[in-house]
Design a protein around this motif. Structure first.
Motif, mmCIF file in Angstrom:
data_model
loop_
_atom_site.group_PDB
_atom_site.id
_atom_site.type_symbol
_atom_site.label_atom_id
_atom_site.label_comp_id
_atom_site.label_asym_id
_atom_site.label_seq_id
_atom_site.Cartn_x
_atom_site.Cartn_y
_atom_site.Cartn_z
ATOM 1 N N LEU A 78 50.816 99.464 56.785
ATOM 2 C CA LEU A 78 50.759 100.834 56.278
ATOM 3 C C LEU A 78 49.905 100.960 55.015
ATOM 4 C CD1 LEU A 78 51.733 103.688 56.765
ATOM 5 C CD2 LEU A 78 53.923 103.072 55.735
ATOM 6 N N CYS A 79 50.053 100.029 54.099
ATOM 7 C CA CYS A 79 49.243 100.132 52.881
ATOM 8 C C CYS A 79 48.548 98.803 52.596
ATOM 9 C CB CYS A 79 50.090 100.614 51.698
ATOM 10 S SG CYS A 79 50.837 99.343 50.675
ATOM 11 N N LEU A 224 45.868 106.701 57.387
ATOM 12 C CA LEU A 224 45.235 107.801 56.645
ATOM 13 C C LEU A 224 44.516 108.745 57.596
ATOM 14 C CD1 LEU A 224 44.333 109.219 54.047
ATOM 15 C CD2 LEU A 224 42.435 107.602 53.899
ATOM 16 N N LYS A 225 43.818 108.169 58.561
ATOM 17 C CA LYS A 225 43.062 109.008 59.492
ATOM 18 C C LYS A 225 43.992 109.912 60.293
ATOM 19 C CE LYS A 225 38.663 108.425 61.640
ATOM 20 N NZ LYS A 225 37.859 107.689 62.561
ATOM 21 N N ASN A 226 45.122 109.366 60.706
ATOM 22 C CA ASN A 226 46.123 110.194 61.405
ATOM 23 C C ASN A 226 46.622 111.316 60.514
ATOM 24 O OD1 ASN A 226 46.245 108.944 63.845
ATOM 25 N ND2 ASN A 226 47.910 107.543 63.269
ATOM 26 N N LEU A 227 46.843 110.971 59.266
ATOM 27 C CA LEU A 227 47.397 111.953 58.326
ATOM 28 C C LEU A 227 46.406 113.083 58.061
ATOM 29 C CD1 LEU A 227 49.975 112.334 56.604
ATOM 30 C CD2 LEU A 227 48.787 111.177 54.743
ATOM 31 N N GLU A 259 38.203 104.271 48.463
ATOM 32 C CA GLU A 259 37.920 104.475 49.899
ATOM 33 C C GLU A 259 38.709 105.669 50.434
ATOM 34 O OE1 GLU A 259 35.573 103.121 51.867
ATOM 35 O OE2 GLU A 259 34.964 102.302 49.926
ATOM 36 N N THR A 260 39.976 105.797 50.014
ATOM 37 C CA THR A 260 40.799 106.938 50.443
ATOM 38 C C THR A 260 40.162 108.256 50.006
ATOM 39 O OG1 THR A 260 42.868 105.709 50.461
ATOM 40 C CG2 THR A 260 43.049 108.077 50.092
ATOM 41 N N LEU A 261 39.683 108.294 48.764
ATOM 42 C CA LEU A 261 39.055 109.528 48.273
ATOM 43 C C LEU A 261 37.859 109.906 49.145
ATOM 44 C CD1 LEU A 261 39.276 108.776 44.448
ATOM 45 C CD2 LEU A 261 40.315 110.741 45.591
ATOM 46 N N LEU A 264 39.087 111.221 52.579
ATOM 47 C CA LEU A 264 39.635 112.589 52.510
ATOM 48 C C LEU A 264 38.506 113.615 52.444
ATOM 49 C CD1 LEU A 264 42.555 111.894 50.020
ATOM 50 C CD2 LEU A 264 42.837 112.698 52.369
ATOM 51 N N LYS A 265 37.494 113.280 51.661
ATOM 52 C CA LYS A 265 36.342 114.179 51.545
ATOM 53 C C LYS A 265 35.646 114.320 52.908
ATOM 54 C CE LYS A 265 33.042 116.435 49.409
ATOM 55 N NZ LYS A 265 33.273 117.729 48.784
ATOM 56 N N LYS A 266 35.435 113.176 53.549
ATOM 57 C CA LYS A 266 34.739 113.166 54.850
ATOM 58 C C LYS A 266 35.537 113.938 55.897
ATOM 59 C CE LYS A 266 33.114 109.765 58.076
ATOM 60 N NZ LYS A 266 33.720 108.529 58.503
#
Ligand code: SF4
Length: 394
Positions: A78-79, A224-227, A259-261, A264-266
């Motif tokens: 998960l993380c 993250l992609k699912n979320l 990478e998460t940021l 999310l932008k993408k």
């Protein structure tokens, strides 16, 4: 840092350095405070079983995010900590357990905090201003920040804290009952109650409310992609801009957060950033400049950023609160780096709480603490010059 669960005394402390006297502040906010207080004391429906908070494990749910290893050991996917957990043991976030070679969430449907909050408290300044966000958290976190504002629940195990038994359906029902426009996954790191969060998110999408979260951004790409498919807005803590800061003060890592940021932008999730400015730890202006230039280059100049005031808490009690002048220097650094929406948090009455149009420089949204005053946006654009302002607006 996540937003504080309780409106603890920083309001008093903040007022002592605010740009308003206490009398002026209360006069401006009086009516709004009454409404807010009424909302904040709302709890669970009186007849609901959910009132029966209890300690210990209530419900568990099989996690889809683990890999089976040899000898009954598993790896949590998960993380980025990717905990390796042997039978009968838990991961670092304390809320996931290996039971006979399968990995279970121990907090599914068991929030320990449920509050209708102003969305400005998350903080979101570009998402439906002056609306209520129905906010929830379970115990647990995948970081161990020495400055955590909610350490009593983030650093706890399910056995340590009273939690409720509240299904995703009931969360959505309660959110509707209080007239919330969004549901916020917040107070601790919501990744650690991912299974619960995603089930609520899917229900929320069906009734047209928004899903918003305040997160440390420490999550693996696949979940993250699912979320991103169901999350409308995210406020991500960018706690510092060095690996050393993340390692020494948070037990985390910076690179996965960056990478998460970018993801999310993408994925077009509305994004805001919070940076808690801690004296002597991450208040160096050259480091802040480097961070702001990265945000501008990778996420865009129109990414709202909040510089929030630190108060001595948890394991950093020996440090002073962030001086207002330091926050102002951070804001000026961000503005001179080219960021367009730069805010100061936890200083009620400071002009750094307002939204200004980057083109015509006029005041667009006036705020005092969590209260919203004038709003000169129309259809998501500046009402004076017509510039589109990023965000989710009425
Ligand atoms: S979510 Fe929890 S158990 Fe899973 S890798 Fe992260 S800290 Fe470890």
């Amino acid at each position: 840092m996540s937003e504080p669960l309780l409106k603890y005394s920083p309001r008093e402390t903040a007022l002592s350095e605010s740009h308003l006297t206490k009398r002026e502040f209360l006069k401006i906010c009086g009516a709004s405070f009454c409404l807010l207080s009424a909302a904040q004391i709302f709890g669970f429906p009186k007849t609901s079983q959910a009132q029966l908070a209890k300690k210990g494990l209530i419900k568990t749910k099989l996690s889809p995010f683990f890999t089976t290893l040899s000898g009954g050991e598993i790896q949590c996917d998960l993380c980025p900590k990717r905990c390796r957990v042997s039978k009968g043991k838990r991961g670092a976030c304390r809320v996931r357990e290996n039971r006979d070679g399968k990995y279970y969430s121990l907090v599914y449907g068991n929030p320990c905090a449920v509050h209708p909050d102003p969305i400005e408290k998350k903080p979101f300044f570009h998402v439906l201003p002056a609306t209520t966000s129905f906010s929830l958290a379970t115990v647990g976190c995948n970081f161990q920040c020495k400055f955590c504002q909610n350490w009593e629940i983030s650093q706890a195990s399910p056995e340590d804290v009273y939690s409720y038994d509240v299904s995703p359906e009931m969360i959505v029902k309660m959110a509707k009952e209080v007239g919330a426009h969004s549901i916020a996954y917040t107070y601790v790191e919501p990744t650690i109650f991912y299974e619960y969060m995603i089930d609520i998110c899917h229900l929320v999408k069906k009734i047209g409310l928004l899903n918003v979260c305040h997160s440390n951004g420490f999550i693996n790409p696949e979940p993250l992609k699912n979320l991103c498919k169901v999350m409308d807005a995210a406020n991500i803590d960018l706690k510092g801009f060095t690996e050393a800061f993340y390692r020494d003060l948070c037990s985390g890592e910076l690179a996965p957060v960056l990478e998460t940021l970018k993801t999310l932008k993408k994925e077009k999730v509305h994004l805001e950033i919070t940076n808690l400015v801690i004296p002597t730890q991450n208040d160096d202006l050259s480091g802040l400049k480097e961070m702001c230039l990265w945000v501008k280059k990778e996420l865009g100049a129109d990414t709202p950023i909040h510089f929030s005031r630190f108060y001595p808490l948890y394991k950093l009690r020996s440090l002073p609160p962030t001086p207002v002048s330091t926050l102002e220097k951070a804001r000026n650094t961000a503005l001179s780096s080219g960021l367009e929406y730069v805010y100061i948090g936890n200083i009620p009455g400071h002009e750094g709480e307002h939204t200004f149009c980057p083109k015509c420089k006029k005041l667009l949204i006036q705020r005092i603490g969590y209260m919203v005053g004038e709003n000169h946006l129309k259809g998501g654009k500046c009402n004076y010059c017509g510039k589109p302002i990023p965000g989710i607006w009425m």
